[in-house]
Structures are given as structure tokens and as C-alpha cells.
Design a protein around this motif. Structure first.
Motif, mmCIF file in Angstrom:
data_model
loop_
_atom_site.group_PDB
_atom_site.id
_atom_site.type_symbol
_atom_site.label_atom_id
_atom_site.label_comp_id
_atom_site.label_asym_id
_atom_site.label_seq_id
_atom_site.Cartn_x
_atom_site.Cartn_y
_atom_site.Cartn_z
ATOM 1 N N ARG A 46 0.831 -1.211 0.000
ATOM 2 C CA ARG A 46 0.000 0.000 0.000
ATOM 3 C C ARG A 46 0.866 1.262 0.000
ATOM 4 O O ARG A 46 0.564 2.231 -0.719
ATOM 5 C CB ARG A 46 -0.930 -0.014 1.220
ATOM 6 C CG ARG A 46 -1.869 1.150 1.283
ATOM 7 C CD ARG A 46 -2.928 1.073 0.219
ATOM 8 N NE ARG A 46 -3.835 2.188 0.392
ATOM 9 C CZ ARG A 46 -4.282 2.963 -0.584
ATOM 10 N NH1 ARG A 46 -3.961 2.695 -1.837
ATOM 11 N NH2 ARG A 46 -5.068 3.967 -0.332
ATOM 12 N N GLU A 58 2.216 1.679 -3.439
ATOM 13 C CA GLU A 58 1.141 2.126 -4.336
ATOM 14 C C GLU A 58 0.928 3.638 -4.213
ATOM 15 O O GLU A 58 0.840 4.351 -5.220
ATOM 16 C CB GLU A 58 -0.135 1.372 -3.963
ATOM 17 C CG GLU A 58 -1.358 1.713 -4.747
ATOM 18 C CD GLU A 58 -2.554 0.905 -4.242
ATOM 19 O OE1 GLU A 58 -3.282 1.408 -3.360
ATOM 20 O OE2 GLU A 58 -2.741 -0.223 -4.707
ATOM 21 N N TYR A 90 -5.686 0.857 4.281
ATOM 22 C CA TYR A 90 -6.835 0.492 3.464
ATOM 23 C C TYR A 90 -6.490 -0.706 2.596
ATOM 24 O O TYR A 90 -6.292 -0.608 1.403
ATOM 25 C CB TYR A 90 -7.295 1.663 2.597
ATOM 26 C CG TYR A 90 -8.004 2.761 3.347
ATOM 27 C CD1 TYR A 90 -8.750 2.502 4.482
ATOM 28 C CD2 TYR A 90 -7.926 4.069 2.912
ATOM 29 C CE1 TYR A 90 -9.393 3.507 5.168
ATOM 30 C CE2 TYR A 90 -8.577 5.091 3.594
ATOM 31 C CZ TYR A 90 -9.303 4.795 4.720
ATOM 32 O OH TYR A 90 -9.944 5.802 5.391
ATOM 33 N N PHE A 91 -6.389 -1.849 3.236
ATOM 34 C CA PHE A 91 -6.245 -3.110 2.523
ATOM 35 C C PHE A 91 -7.193 -4.099 3.171
ATOM 36 O O PHE A 91 -7.609 -3.938 4.306
ATOM 37 C CB PHE A 91 -4.800 -3.622 2.497
ATOM 38 C CG PHE A 91 -4.080 -3.599 3.824
ATOM 39 C CD1 PHE A 91 -3.222 -2.557 4.126
ATOM 40 C CD2 PHE A 91 -4.233 -4.624 4.734
ATOM 41 C CE1 PHE A 91 -2.533 -2.540 5.342
ATOM 42 C CE2 PHE A 91 -3.549 -4.625 5.939
ATOM 43 C CZ PHE A 91 -2.699 -3.577 6.241
#
Length: 107
Positions: free
Chosen positions: A10, A13, A67-68
Motif C-alpha cells: 500500500r 502504491e 486500506y487493505f
């Protein structure tokens, strides 16, 4: 995939979305490029202080890193949360508080 790898993925990303190279971001947050690489690959788990510096450098809320979808929830969740918070430094407790107020502003 374990949480360390999910977190690293994340962060990578978000870094790429913000058009930073590992070298640029590492320099901004005062980390070795190899350390950032280790975080992004899931070999190292960053401290809360480093996560806070990364969130500031990337101009995202700290919670964005989490947020995974896959998180292993322990059976004794309340006790585990208390244990984790109690083990943190005062500086990290301030960061945890800010994160919680961001997630739950009316509490």
C-alpha cells in the motif's frame, strides 16, 4: 498475504501515485533507500514514527496506509488493542490518538 506485506504494498502504491521514486521519498523522510525498499517489500515493519513521516511526505492521512482488505483479527481484540497501545512510547500514543480521532471524529 501477511499484514506487513500488505502495508508495504500500500505504501508503494501511494508513493507511485504521488510520482516519487524510492530514493526521493527516502531522502524526504530521512531513511536509507534500502530501508524504504524493505518496508515496501514487506521485509521490515515500519515504526509508527516512520509511518507518520511517510504520511506527511506523501500528503495522505495515516489511515490511508491501512486500506487493505486482509487483516488477521485476534479473538481477544480488546485486550490486544490495549496491549499494543500500552507498549508504545508517548510520541506514538499521540500519533495513535490522532489516527483514532481521524477515524472517529465524533467519539
Amino acid at each position: 498475504m501477511d499484514n506487513k506485506k500488505l502495508l508495504g504494498k500500500r505504501i508503494k502504491e501511494i508513493r507511485k501515485l504521488k510520482n516519487y521514486t524510492q530514493e526521493e521519498l527516502a531522502e524526504i523522510v530521512n531513511l536509507e533507500t534500502s530501508s524504504l525498499s524493505g518496508i515496501e517489500s514487506g521485509r521490515f515493519f515500519p515504526s509508527l514514527h516512520v509511518l507518520d513521516k511517510l504520511s506527511q511526505a506523501l500528503n495522505v492521512e495515516l489511515v490511508e496506509f491501512f486500506y487493505f482488505s486482509t487483516v488477521n483479527i485476534p479473538k481477544n481484540l480488546d485486550d490486544e488493542i490495549i496491549r499494543i497501545i500500552a507498549s508504545q512510547s508517548s510520541q506514538n500514543k499521540v500519533i495513535i490518538y490522532k489516527l483514532l480521532k481521524t477515524l472517529f471524529p465524533t467519539v
